[in-house]
Design an enzyme around this catalytic site. Structure first.
Site, mmCIF file in Angstrom:
data_model
loop_
_atom_site.group_PDB
_atom_site.id
_atom_site.type_symbol
_atom_site.label_atom_id
_atom_site.label_comp_id
_atom_site.label_asym_id
_atom_site.label_seq_id
_atom_site.Cartn_x
_atom_site.Cartn_y
_atom_site.Cartn_z
ATOM 1 N N ASP A 424 0.806 -1.222 0.000
ATOM 2 C CA ASP A 424 0.000 0.000 0.000
ATOM 3 C C ASP A 424 0.838 1.271 0.000
ATOM 4 O OD1 ASP A 424 -3.145 -0.650 0.756
ATOM 5 O OD2 ASP A 424 -1.745 -2.224 1.315
ATOM 6 N N TRP A 463 -1.225 5.595 1.199
ATOM 7 C CA TRP A 463 -1.561 5.690 2.621
ATOM 8 C C TRP A 463 -2.548 4.623 3.093
ATOM 9 C CZ3 TRP A 463 -1.548 9.513 -1.050
ATOM 10 C CH2 TRP A 463 -0.495 10.442 -0.963
ATOM 11 N N ASP A 464 -2.832 3.615 2.284
ATOM 12 C CA ASP A 464 -3.807 2.589 2.661
ATOM 13 C C ASP A 464 -5.176 3.204 2.928
ATOM 14 O OD1 ASP A 464 -4.881 0.102 3.323
ATOM 15 O OD2 ASP A 464 -4.266 0.241 5.415
ATOM 16 N N MET A 465 -5.590 4.119 2.059
ATOM 17 C CA MET A 465 -6.876 4.775 2.207
ATOM 18 C C MET A 465 -7.952 4.103 1.341
ATOM 19 S SD MET A 465 -6.813 7.139 4.455
ATOM 20 C CE MET A 465 -5.531 7.794 5.519
ATOM 21 N N LYS A 491 -12.117 7.121 4.074
ATOM 22 C CA LYS A 491 -11.225 7.200 5.227
ATOM 23 C C LYS A 491 -10.671 8.610 5.414
ATOM 24 C CE LYS A 491 -9.448 2.443 5.485
ATOM 25 N NZ LYS A 491 -8.200 1.627 5.452
#
Length: 784
Positions: A424, A463-465, A491
């Site tokens: 990610d 950002w793993d959003m 998110k």
């Protein structure tokens, strides 16, 4: 007096050393100055001199002025800046000797001034609160709420529209306080010693006929009598333990009504004569679909719990077919599949940051009766949706859709919230097609799987959003007339309102400049989209760092100044990056609830910062890797591992000042947030169980009723709560036997009584009380 002298000296030394460190990072001078003063007070106390009291009184005055300058009149920031130092006046009050007794009089005005400031903080409106009211008028008299009878709950969001709205009206703001527990059931499925950390009860039950259907973390399906909670049958999918899973959970099952009947016509569940897993398979008319954490899709008869022999291989479909990589525990479904248009559509979760070469995030549609593959949409090969051939494989690690999908049968479209490609935080492995569809909502044809439109919410997501929430569908009154709308929270705090037929924004989307500066070989987008309706917080500053005492506040400030942070979307780094809003999200899988009659929404925005750090592998001693969503994960095949986790003080509380959790109401016609209030208490977070309302984190979702009441648990204290939809006032609460990290639902039982049901089993990774409960509530007699 020696003890007191040493106490002041030790605290002063700690503040001085930490304060000097903070100054070298460009931070506040206050802590170093405070350290010098407390060291001096410690020396003077030993001689019992009035100068100690004079100096400390002046210090308190200065600290009070500095605290108000930094935090204003907000109670919690002010109290924690002053609290420890006020307690330290006690040794000065009780000190004895012939010198300086009158110095105690100098401290009394300080206590008085602090008490006055405390009273002011209780009177001055909380700056974090938005007070107002949502309109209670009916905008749409006969809205589309899905093909669901009023007494039922037939899919995860009640219908495939994902509204989490019930037309029931028995429970109102006037009588909700008389709700009482009607029954309680324990499933028997508890977290075991070999389970991963994130073992969670997140299920929303279905109500079909007069039965409830619930799945448990280890993929049991439990059928209960909707009146009494009595067990009808249990099907155990017998999922083996696997340490490489990131999640052990099941959010729900899906339902296919009997042939020739619409979803508004339903079956009646009957008791099975033996455990359902021992029932012989059978030809099924109606079907339940259970996704499992060992990557199977199981079709089950709703009346008996037997597997459906007509579907796939004696009722079981292996979802690992045609996967490019098949590591155990790397791929599985945690959310219920979508049943619409004659197909059951399955997406899945691919473990974050475990490996560059991982299973595909492909979305696949199977015939609901036979399990035959009808189409597959893989964001790595988005134009080729014909069923994959034998010996072929899907794209490696392509973006997945781990949350719940929605569908509009009139338009023939399904809507999938999309995640990112693993790893990610490393963008150099992505293809142009994967870049296009990651962190978005994509509309697919129910018939062919072809893309109708896509709307992306982060460009080149580092950002793993992942888009975490099921989209909610309703018909919305706008200046351009009634539009078929899709509402989806993210998110990062945006709530996007789109035309679900075309994907065009109903509320404007603008591109905002974003921070730059990545590791070599990667890049970050110069701009990022932002919706006109959003719950994004103000950027963090050093002054917003928090802690129970000035000592852990100081450590949080040092951490803050040590991390790379240029605002939202600061790229990942080897230095360590502050991610705010964090990976937990302003919104997560609990989504929002929308009222299609009033055309308003209810949500639970959260504000928690996370940190991420890229670890070059060359020469690095990583220790244990692949620790779940938090900790160090190895990114096998990449040059960097990643370390992630919440931004916490040494005492384990968030480093940013509260509140951290809210409830909020917004008008979907105007895009205006009408009210926003702190939600939840620290009762189950602190050593002393005092229900202080600070606004705490949570994970779970709400349900709106036509009666004007919203039900939600979710917060990290163990309560189910009821709120007034109009103004957000909390109307009622009930103590749960375990954490309520699930979304409740409501229905009518066979006696015509409105019931509210919540699954209470806790959440392993956020530390709420673990259990295995299903709890139902109804009004006391004669209260409707």
């Amino acid at each position: 007096m020696i003890i007191f002298s040493i106490l002041f000296a030790l605290i002063g030394l700690a503040l001085l050393l930490g304060g000097v460190w903070l100054i070298t990072l460009g931070g506040s001078l206050y802590y170093a100055i405070a350290g010098v003063v407390l060291l001096a007070v410690g020396v003077l106390i030993k001689k019992n001199r009035c100068a100690a009291r004079l100096l400390y009184a002046a210090f308190l005055v200065g600290t009070l002025i500095w605290s108000i300058y930094e935090s204003g009149f907000d109670w919690w920031p002010l109290a924690t800046r002053m609290g420890m130092f006020l307690i330290l006046t006690i040794p000065l009050f009780i000190s004895t000797g012939t010198k300086g007794k009158g110095g105690n009089k100098l401290l009394l005005p300080i206590w008085g001034a602090t008490a006055a400031i405390t009273l002011i903080t209780l009177i001055v409106p909380d700056s974090s609160t938005v007070s107002g009211t949502l309109s209670n008028e009916t905008v749409s008299a006969n809205p589309d709420t899905g093909d669901v009878p009023a007494d039922s709950w037939l899919s995860y969001g009640r219908s495939n529209l994902g509204q989490r709205y019930s037309p029931l009206t028995q429970i109102t703001p006037d009588n909700v306080e008389t709700l009482e527990q009607a029954w309680q059931y324990r499933t028997g499925d508890l977290k075991g010693p070999k389970d991963v950390g994130e073992t969670t009860y997140e299920a929303t039950p279905l109500k079909i006929g007069n039965a409830l259907y619930i799945c448990t973390p280890h993929n049991w399906v439990v059928a209960l009598d909707a009146d009494t909670g009595e067990k009808l049958w249990v099907y155990n999918a017998k999922v083996p333990a696997e340490s490489q899973r990131q999640h052990q959970t099941c959010r729900g099952v899906s339902y296919l009504p009997p042939a020739g009947l619409s979803t508004s016509e339903s079956i009646v569940a009957v008791k099975a004569s033996r455990p359902a897993e021992n029932m012989p398979s059978m030809q099924c008319d109606a079907q339940l679909f259970l996704p499992t954490s060992d990557a199977r899709l199981i079709a089950i008869d709703p009346e008996t719990g037997a597997r459906c022999s007509n579907f796939a291989n004696d009722g079981e479909l292996d979802l690992m077919h045609n996967m490019p990589f098949k590591q155990a525990g790397y791929y599985y479904s945690t959310s219920p599949p979508l049943v619409a248009g004659g197909v059951v559509i399955v997406a899945g979760s691919v473990n974050d940051n475990y490996a560059v070469n991982a299973p595909s995030g492909v979305i696949r549609a199977y015939d609901v009766k036979t399990g035959e593959l009808k189409w597959n949409w893989d964001s790595g090969h988005p134009d080729d949706t014909a069923p994959i051939g034998e010996g072929e494989v899907y794209a490696t690690s392509s973006p997945n859709s781990w949350s719940t999908a929605s569908a509009d049968p009139a338009l023939g479209l399904a809507y999938f919230p999309m995640g990112n490609r693993t790893p990610d935080q490393l963008g150099m492995y992505r293809t142009p097609a994967e870049e296009k569809y990651a962190t978005s909502v994509v509309a697919l044809s129910l018939e062919t799987g072809q893309v109708e439109w896509v709307q992306q919410f982060i460009h080149h997501d580092l950002w793993d959003m992942d888009t975490p929430a099921q989209p909610s569908l309703l018909d919305l009154d706008t200046d351009s007339g009634v539009q078929p709308a899709l509402v989806v929270p993210t998110k990062q705090g945006d709530v996007y309102v789109l035309n679900r037929a075309t994907g065009e924004p109903i509320f404007p989307i603008t591109e905002k400049p974003a921070p730059q500066g990545t590791i070599p070989g990667d890049f970050s987008s110069p701009t990022q989209p932002e919706s006109a309706l959003n719950f994004k917080p103000e950027p963090l500053t050093e002054a917003k760092m928090w802690g129970a005492t000035p000592l852990d506040q100081l450590m949080c400030r040092i951490q803050f100044k040590s991390l790379k942070y240029d605002g939202q979307y600061t790229p990942p780094s080897t230095q360590g990056t502050l991610v705010y809003p964090g990976n937990f999200g302003v919104f997560n899988w609990g989504s929002i609830a929308v009222d299609p009659k009033r055309q308003v929404m209810f949500g639970m925005p959260l504000y928690l910062a996370f940190t991420s750090k890229l670890i070059p592998k060359e020469g690095a001693a990583l220790g244990e890797t692949n620790t779940g969503e938090q900790g160090v994960n190895e990114n096998a095949g990449a040059d960097y591992a990643v370390q992630m986790g919440p931004f916490l003080s040494p005492l384990g509380v968030p480093c940013q000042q509260p509140p951290w959790g809210f409830v909020a109401g917004a008008d979907l016609r105007t895009g205006k947030i009408e009210w926003m209030h702190k939600n939840g208490t620290v009762e189950d977070l602190s050593p002393i169980p005092v229900p202080i309302k600070m606004g705490v984190p949570g994970i779970g979702g709400p349900v709106i009723t036509e009666g004007g009441v919203v039900f939600m648990a979710a917060a990290v204290d163990d309560y189910l709560r009821a709120y007034n939809l109009t103004d957000g006032e909390q109307l009622w609460e009930a103590r749960l036997p375990a954490g309520g990290q699930a979304t409740p639902m409501t229905y009518l039982n066979s006696k015509g009584e409105q019931m509210v049901v919540i699954v209470a089993g806790g959440h392993g990774s956020i530390g709420t009380t673990i259990g295995d409960y299903v709890v139902a509530y109804k009004l006391k007699p004669n209260q409707e």
